[in-house]
Design an enzyme around this catalytic site. Sequence first.
Site, mmCIF file in Angstrom:
data_model
loop_
_atom_site.group_PDB
_atom_site.id
_atom_site.type_symbol
_atom_site.label_atom_id
_atom_site.label_comp_id
_atom_site.label_asym_id
_atom_site.label_seq_id
_atom_site.Cartn_x
_atom_site.Cartn_y
_atom_site.Cartn_z
ATOM 1 N N LEU A 169 0.860 -1.179 0.000
ATOM 2 C CA LEU A 169 0.000 0.000 0.000
ATOM 3 C C LEU A 169 0.896 1.229 0.000
ATOM 4 O O LEU A 169 2.021 1.191 0.514
ATOM 5 C CB LEU A 169 -0.894 0.033 1.244
ATOM 6 C CG LEU A 169 -2.101 -0.893 1.294
ATOM 7 C CD1 LEU A 169 -2.729 -0.848 2.686
ATOM 8 C CD2 LEU A 169 -3.123 -0.512 0.237
ATOM 9 N N ASP A 170 0.382 2.336 -0.547
ATOM 10 C CA ASP A 170 1.117 3.590 -0.473
ATOM 11 C C ASP A 170 1.404 3.937 0.982
ATOM 12 O O ASP A 170 0.607 3.626 1.878
ATOM 13 C CB ASP A 170 0.301 4.719 -1.098
ATOM 14 C CG ASP A 170 0.000 4.484 -2.569
ATOM 15 O OD1 ASP A 170 0.674 3.635 -3.175
ATOM 16 O OD2 ASP A 170 -0.920 5.149 -3.085
ATOM 17 N N ARG A 171 2.522 4.604 1.205
ATOM 18 C CA ARG A 171 2.892 5.010 2.566
ATOM 19 C C ARG A 171 1.750 5.765 3.250
ATOM 20 O O ARG A 171 1.449 5.557 4.425
ATOM 21 C CB ARG A 171 4.143 5.891 2.527
ATOM 22 C CG ARG A 171 4.623 6.345 3.909
ATOM 23 C CD ARG A 171 5.561 7.549 3.785
ATOM 24 N NE ARG A 171 6.789 7.211 3.109
ATOM 25 C CZ ARG A 171 7.984 7.151 3.695
ATOM 26 N NH1 ARG A 171 8.096 7.410 4.993
ATOM 27 N NH2 ARG A 171 9.062 6.861 2.994
#
Length: 337
Positions: A169-171
């Site tokens: 997942l994106d940060r």
Amino acid sequence: MRFVGCWDVVRRDVVRRGEKVTHRRGRGQRSALPRGEKRTLRVLASEAKRPLADVVAGRLGLAIVDARTLCDAGSVWLDGRRQRDASRALRVGQRVVVHLPAAPPNPASLADRRDARGGGFELAWRDAQLAVVVKPAGLPSIPPREGGPSLAGGLRGRFGDAATLLHRLDREASGLLLVSLGDPESRERLARQVREHRLERGYLAIATGILAAGEADDERLIDQPIAARRGQAVVAKGPGSKAARTRIRVLARGAERSLLAVELDTGRLHQIRAHLAHLGHPLLGDARYGGPEAPRLALHAHRLGVAHPSTGERLEIHSPLPAALRQLLPRAYGERR
């Protein structure tokens, strides 16, 4: 493509129960809510004239076959009377009561959960072969170039070197991620589901503006190729671009924002963020793609469905919308209560 469980997962009366994990036998069958409960529904205007089983399945996040089975078993009541006819057309305002059967408990122990929180993540599901964890916003999935903590590092610290994070997942986003804990054969079976897009992933997002309705029931397909350029996704055709398909369903509109359920047919860099920005509706808190300021990026991976590598049993795990994002919902969500 069918959107599952998104409506009830964001509701306050389900948030506490959303951390539970439910599972049932049967490949390809979905089960989205904790069991052993009585659920009461009121038929909405958008559900008028729809079959009873369709409404039960959609509102409770069940496979349609499970909803029909509940009707046939006498577990569904309509306006105070037992209703076994799954095809019965409904009217606005009717009261539907569904008695859900009990389910086995979550195999992740309380001790497991405490240890996981110490590693910077929450544990939603665990057995000998796999774990499903909840990544918090701000924690990178893998070690960043500049060094520092990451989910992958926390997993190794908690489960050992065998722990393998199978997707990311994106940060700035939060939500459910799949982790392999078993032998190489088990890990490959799970990884193949990811590669072949058989891992079911559902997201909740809050976008700016009022999205227009799609072709049917507020659903819409965004089919635009994406190219990665300098760490950012750009909707573009030509060399370097890859097919990207995002499916969205509008759950509520209001206060110049839209609450969305999102599912991916493909998994490209920043796909949801780039597609919605391309439509002119960037996510709240997404400064990179032109979104307005917010406490955090308004994107949460709330549902994950996977076939168990040893038994083939279908597991579906849910994570409720975090408190920081629920605070953005009152006006946008209140119009559809």
